[in-house]
Each structure stands twice: as C-alpha cells, then as structure tokens.
Design a protein around this motif. Structure first.
Motif, PDB file in Angstrom:
ATOM      1  N   ASP A 109       0.833  -1.209   0.000  1.00  0.00           N
ATOM      2  CA  ASP A 109       0.000   0.000   0.000  1.00  0.00           C
ATOM      3  C   ASP A 109       0.864   1.253   0.000  1.00  0.00           C
ATOM      4  O   ASP A 109       0.613   2.217  -0.744  1.00  0.00           O
ATOM      5  CB  ASP A 109      -0.927   0.013   1.215  1.00  0.00           C
ATOM      6  N   THR A 110       1.896   1.257   0.846  1.00  0.00           N
ATOM      7  CA  THR A 110       2.757   2.433   0.963  1.00  0.00           C
ATOM      8  C   THR A 110       3.567   2.658  -0.301  1.00  0.00           C
ATOM      9  O   THR A 110       3.671   3.789  -0.803  1.00  0.00           O
ATOM     10  CB  THR A 110       3.706   2.263   2.162  1.00  0.00           C
ATOM     11  N   GLY A 380      11.860   2.551   3.363  1.00  0.00           N
ATOM     12  CA  GLY A 380      11.806   2.766   4.807  1.00  0.00           C
ATOM     13  C   GLY A 380      10.412   3.106   5.288  1.00  0.00           C
ATOM     14  O   GLY A 380       9.958   2.610   6.333  1.00  0.00           O
ATOM     15  N   SER A 381       9.698   3.936   4.540  1.00  0.00           N
ATOM     16  CA  SER A 381       8.322   4.301   4.911  1.00  0.00           C
ATOM     17  C   SER A 381       7.410   3.085   4.886  1.00  0.00           C
ATOM     18  O   SER A 381       6.550   2.917   5.759  1.00  0.00           O
ATOM     19  CB  SER A 381       7.795   5.378   3.948  1.00  0.00           C
ATOM     20  N   ALA A 382       7.586   2.234   3.879  1.00  0.00           N
ATOM     21  CA  ALA A 382       6.756   1.026   3.774  1.00  0.00           C
ATOM     22  C   ALA A 382       7.019   0.080   4.946  1.00  0.00           C
ATOM     23  O   ALA A 382       6.086  -0.505   5.514  1.00  0.00           O
ATOM     24  CB  ALA A 382       7.028   0.313   2.446  1.00  0.00           C
ATOM     25  N   CYS A 389       8.033   2.355  13.814  1.00  0.00           N
ATOM     26  CA  CYS A 389       9.248   3.176  13.772  1.00  0.00           C
ATOM     27  C   CYS A 389      10.390   2.553  14.559  1.00  0.00           C
ATOM     28  O   CYS A 389      11.555   2.617  14.137  1.00  0.00           O
ATOM     29  CB  CYS A 389       8.947   4.573  14.335  1.00  0.00           C
ATOM     30  N   ARG A 390      10.088   1.963  15.701  1.00  0.00           N
ATOM     31  CA  ARG A 390      11.151   1.457  16.583  1.00  0.00           C
ATOM     32  C   ARG A 390      11.997   0.372  15.921  1.00  0.00           C
ATOM     33  O   ARG A 390      13.231   0.521  15.836  1.00  0.00           O
ATOM     34  CB  ARG A 390      10.546   0.965  17.901  1.00  0.00           C
ATOM     35  N   PRO A 391      11.434  -0.743  15.427  1.00  0.00           N
ATOM     36  CA  PRO A 391      12.279  -1.790  14.832  1.00  0.00           C
ATOM     37  C   PRO A 391      13.006  -1.344  13.574  1.00  0.00           C
ATOM     38  O   PRO A 391      14.146  -1.758  13.333  1.00  0.00           O
ATOM     39  CB  PRO A 391      11.296  -2.928  14.545  1.00  0.00           C
ATOM     40  N   VAL A 392      12.378  -0.493  12.766  1.00  0.00           N
ATOM     41  CA  VAL A 392      13.034  -0.026  11.541  1.00  0.00           C
ATOM     42  C   VAL A 392      14.229   0.861  11.886  1.00  0.00           C
ATOM     43  O   VAL A 392      15.311   0.748  11.281  1.00  0.00           O
ATOM     44  CB  VAL A 392      12.031   0.732  10.643  1.00  0.00           C
ATOM     45  N   MET A 431      17.291   4.828   9.289  1.00  0.00           N
ATOM     46  CA  MET A 431      17.358   5.612  10.526  1.00  0.00           C
ATOM     47  C   MET A 431      16.575   6.925  10.392  1.00  0.00           C
ATOM     48  O   MET A 431      15.950   7.388  11.348  1.00  0.00           O
ATOM     49  CB  MET A 431      18.813   5.933  10.879  1.00  0.00           C
ATOM     50  N   TYR A 432      16.626   7.502   9.202  1.00  0.00           N
ATOM     51  CA  TYR A 432      16.055   8.833   8.991  1.00  0.00           C
ATOM     52  C   TYR A 432      14.529   8.840   9.014  1.00  0.00           C
ATOM     53  O   TYR A 432      13.919   9.707   9.649  1.00  0.00           O
ATOM     54  CB  TYR A 432      16.551   9.388   7.653  1.00  0.00           C
TER      55      TYR A 432
END
Length: 549
Positions: A109-110, A380-382, A389-392, A431-432
């Motif tokens: 989806d993302t 990263g967004s997907a 957010c934490r695990p990524v 990270m970003y």
C-alpha cells in the motif's frame, strides 16, 4: 457506543463486549463534516488496526502548522481532523496495486502510494519535481568541497574543517527561522521558499570568488542558512500547490529524484572543475529485497462482529508528554546520521590518498551515501507502516554501523562505494524515516516546533562532526576513525528504542479483556480444585468410617 454480537461467553467484561474473538468490525466514520452524517464500513480486525499506521495519514510528511490547513479549519477539534485525514484503501473503496504478493499489504500500500506516477500528469508537480532535481545536483557540493578548497588555498586543516561546522549551524538556523516565518497568517510558504532558494543560489555563486578565510566563512554561513530554509519549506510548498491528498505521493517521487541527482552532483562538479576524464562510473547496487520470515498463529477466531466508532482505532497526537522524548530521539538521530554525512569532506583527502583515486571518483562516495539515503525513503516508509518506527530505526542503525566497519576491508574505491555508499546509505535511510515520521505521530498543533527542534540535530551534528572528524584523523588512520564512528552510529538504536508505539482505545480494551479472561480462568481453576478437594476429603472420611467397622 459498542455493541458486541460475539457468540463467545461474556465473562466479567461488563459493557465492553467481547473483543477477543472478533471476525469483523462495523466502523462508524463521518462522511459529511458539515451535516454530521456517518457511514458504516465493515472492516476486518487487521484492517481496523491499520487505522493507526502512520503511512495512512495524509499529513505524515507535513512539517508546517496544521492550523493553516483547510482540512483542519473544516473540523471542530483535533480528533475530528485526525479522523478526516485517514486514507485507508478499504474505507475509500480504493483498489491498490499488488506490487509483490509475497510482501505484506501494508508495505505494498505504501509503495503504491509513494510511487504513483499518475501525479506526473500534473504540470505544476512536473515543474516542482524538475526544479527539485536540479537543486539537489548542487546541494551537496559546498558540503563536499568547501574544506578541501580551503586547504588547497593554504588554510590550516583545522580551520578548514570548521567551515563544515559553520555550514551545519547555519542550516539549523535557516530551518528554524523559515518554519517560524511560514506560520505568519496570509503569508504563503511558496514566497518564503523562493526567497530562501534565490539567496542560497547567490551564496553558492559567490563561494568560488572568496579568497580569504573570513569570506569563505560568510559565504558558507549564507549558503547553509538559506538552503536549510529551502529543505524545511519543501513539504509546505507541495501542499500549497497540489494539496494535502497528494503529499505522500509527491514526497515519494521528489525524494527519489533528489536521491538520483545527489549521486551525480559532486562527481560532475569535480570533473567540470578539473576538466579531466578522471571520473569513473560506479554501478549502483539495487536495494536488497527484504526476506520476510514472520510467523503467525493460524488459529481462526470464532466469527463475530462488533460495532465501534472509528476513533477507537485512531490515536490522537498528544502534542506533548512522551512526545518530547520522541523529539529528543529525532534530534539525536539527525545529529548522528546527518552530522556524519555532511562532515564527510574531512575524510575525502584520506580516501583519495589511500586508494589513489581521483577527486571526482572519491566524491562519489559521499554522493552515493546521501543519494542512497534518500532513495531508500519509500522502502523505509513502507517498512515503518508494517513494523513500526522502533524496529526499523534499530535495524537501520545496525546496518549502517556494519557497513562502516566492513568497508574498511575494501581494496578499491569501487568496493568502498558499494559497501560504504550504498549499504551505509540504506542504513541511514532506515534511521532517517523513523526520526521524521515519529514526530508527526505525536504532534499536530505543535508540529512545526517539534519538527524544527528535531531537525536541529542536523546542524548541531554537522557542527560537531566537522572538528571531530579532523581530530580522529590527526590521531589515527581513517579505518580506526570508521570503527569509532560505527560505535557512535549504534547509539541510534538506543534512541530509536525510545520511540514508544502509541496505543489505541481498542487495543487497551483488548488488553483489559485478556487480563480479565486470564483472571477468570484462574478463579475457575481454583474453584474446581477446591471442589475436588472437598470431594476427595469426603471420600477419605467415608473410607475411614468403613475401616473402623
């Protein structure tokens, strides 16, 4: 507000109804903000839980004040606004393109939303995208060559590296001031953005004509200040010109174009400057496909349906509280990754001397690092939309740290570009994105302040890592410096761990029911054991009386 129709027994759940074995949920949501009419959409439990995922919010990349948005002005409070900007395909009867059947729906989806090329049919966006591509070709050039040029002109290396610090601090100040100015009523962000961009261009043109250290410092401050304003105002300009509905798609496409132009910018600049053919084309390694090995329980819940308001599955940003810890985590992650990226100029001469490469080829290291950092934004967004957010953020920190260590074993500049530039850039990109998205999840009305404070880490990091890089190279070789920097990068995992997932009202009620069900089970077992004890006692007494006779 909730009516449970589950076939499971209700044990001490009171008016909550059973949420432990739910097959589908009838979600009530507003379809007309003016009349107050509500519509009912039947969602699966997984789809309902998607309502809290960040990438289904239209304003997730918006860094300005939501108070100036028409979408906010049309609502009566923040909670209604948050509900109105949710864009869940299942609720909008929107079919998404299944990019790969092996990937989770939240990821596809993302990616479908951020890489929707139909936006290229809009002339206004095409112009913005083309200009953004051109701007980013030149964006990194002062960061990459300012200190190198100063050393070539006879400036002491310590003072030369301080020019990078000046660029970093001025970038931070430019971002903060531009966000403050943009909140002035009836003042369009596009006007401020164009002024900042024009002055950044003038500062960049002046740089080659600066012959003294003071002149170099002034031009570096001017460029950093005005280009920082351009970066901060870009999302606001996109919303002004194409609307909030298309912001996620516009951000995804522009960040990809920026990544490509960032990769080619510094090498082109050096080749043009040297008028030689020393540049070598480097083959970029494609993003590694992520092998998902997630295991799930296959137990099917008893089919049941509950009625619930949409607000039970949406988290209203608290605009404070733990959100300020999130701002600190965002600040520190910007401090680490952008500080290291933009202070790269201190290492250029070391890499060139060690590998015997030309300046154009060596500059490809920085451009590839930052370019892949930007190119990995959609991926990263997907991943954030699926895993959070934490695990990524933790995974990105580990990948970047490993790349900084492994690249020290490179025997050629091309191997270095792959191990350091590509994989390090991917790690920095992972990270970003959590550092940006997490702040938007915790703030609405105070978002400009929160985002601005978080982005200050870029300027402070560049200010600190410029002299730090010089200090490390004065006391050890570049490989030893890489090992220390890798340890610093791993601190990003600690700050990513501070990004605590938010909990919806539905999740709180499910946890409450689980605790009650567990307690009831313990009570039933205890009462059964007690009853069995009485029965055993009576049997023993009967046996004793029989034996007496």
């Amino acid at each position: 507000m909730i009516v449970a129709t589950s076939s499971q027994p209700n044990i001490r759940t009171g008016a909550l109804g059973s949420r432990l074995n739910v097959g589908s949920i009838n979600v009530y949501h507003s379809t007309n903000r003016l009349s107050g009419q509500k519509s009912v959409t039947t969602l699966t439990v997984e789809e309902a839980e998607d309502l809290k995922r960040p990438m289904y919010k239209k304003d997730i990349f918006y860094s300005g004040s939501v108070l100036n948005l028409p979408e906010y002005k049309d609502t009566s409070n923040t909670q209604d606004y948050v509900t109105s900007i949710i864009s869940l395909p299942a609720m909008n009867n929107k079919a998404t393109t299944n990019i790969c059947s092996c990937l989770p729906r939240q990821i596809t989806d993302t990616l479908s939303e951020m890489l929707d090329l139909s936006l290229l049919k809009m002339p206004a966006f095409n112009l913005i995208a083309f200009l953004s591509w051109l701007i980013m070709i030149a964006y990194l050039i002062p960061f990459a060559f300012t200190s190198v040029r100063a050393v070539q002109m006879g400036v002491e290396s310590g003072k030369a590296s301080f020019l990078i610090s000046i660029l970093g601090v001025s970038t931070m100040l430019g971002r903060l001031l531009s966000c403050v100015i943009a909140q002035i009523p009836n003042l369009r962000a596009l006007l401020i953005h164009n002024i900042f961009l024009f002055l950044a261009g003038i500062s960049c043109v002046v740089m080659p004509f600066c012959k003294t250290y003071i002149a170099m410092a002034v031009s570096a401050f001017g460029y950093g200040f005005f280009i920082g304003g351009h970066v901060a105002l870009s999302p606001l300009v996109l919303v002004d010109l194409i609307g909030l509905d298309k912001l996620t798609t516009a951000y995804g496409i522009t960040v990809l174009l920026r990544g490509v132009s960032t990769i080619i910018g510094p090498p082109i600049a050096e080749m043009t400057n040297s008028m030689s053919n020393g540049g070598t084309e480097s083959e970029l390694v494609p993003l590694s496909q992520i092998d998902e090995s997630e295991k799930r329980k296959t137990d099917k819940p008893t089919e049941s349906t509950i009625n619930a308001d949409i607000n039970e599955f949406i988290v209203t940003p608290p605009d404070g509280g733990w959100g300020w810890v999130i701002v600190l985590a965002s600040f520190m992650n910007h401090f680490i990754l952008d500080g290291i990226c933009y202070a790269f100029g201190s290492f250029m001469l070391e890499y060139a001397n060690y590998f015997g490469s030309s300046a154009a080829t060596t500059s490809a290291l920085m451009s590839t690092l930052v370019g892949c950092y930007m190119l990995s934004a959609p991926v990263g967004s997907a991943l954030i939309n699926k895993f959070g957010c934490r695990p990524v953020g933790i995974a990105g920190s580990i990948v970047a740290a490993i790349s900084f260590v492994v690249c020290t074993f490179s025997n050629s500049i091309l191997t270095m570009i792959v191990l350091f530039g590509v994989f390090g850039g991917i790690g920095f990109g992972l990270m970003y994105m959590p550092a940006v998205i997490s702040v938007s999840l915790y703030f609405e009305k105070k978002r400009p302040l929160a985002v601005g404070l978080g982005m200050c880490g870029t300027g402070v990091g560049t200010f600190v890592f410029g002299p730090t890089g010089k200090f490390l190279l004065d006391n050890m070789d570049w490989k030893g410096a890489h090992y220390i920097i890798a340890g610093i990068i791993l601190n990003g995992a600690v700050f990513a761990a501070l990004i605590r997932p938010q909990q919806t009202e539905h999740e709180r009620k499910v946890k409450l029911e689980k605790r009650l069900a567990k307690k009831n089970k313990q009570l039933i077992v205890k009462s059964t054991d007690k009853a069995n004890g009485h029965s055993n006692g009576a049997a023993k007494l009967s046996d004793l009386k029989t034996s007496e006779f």
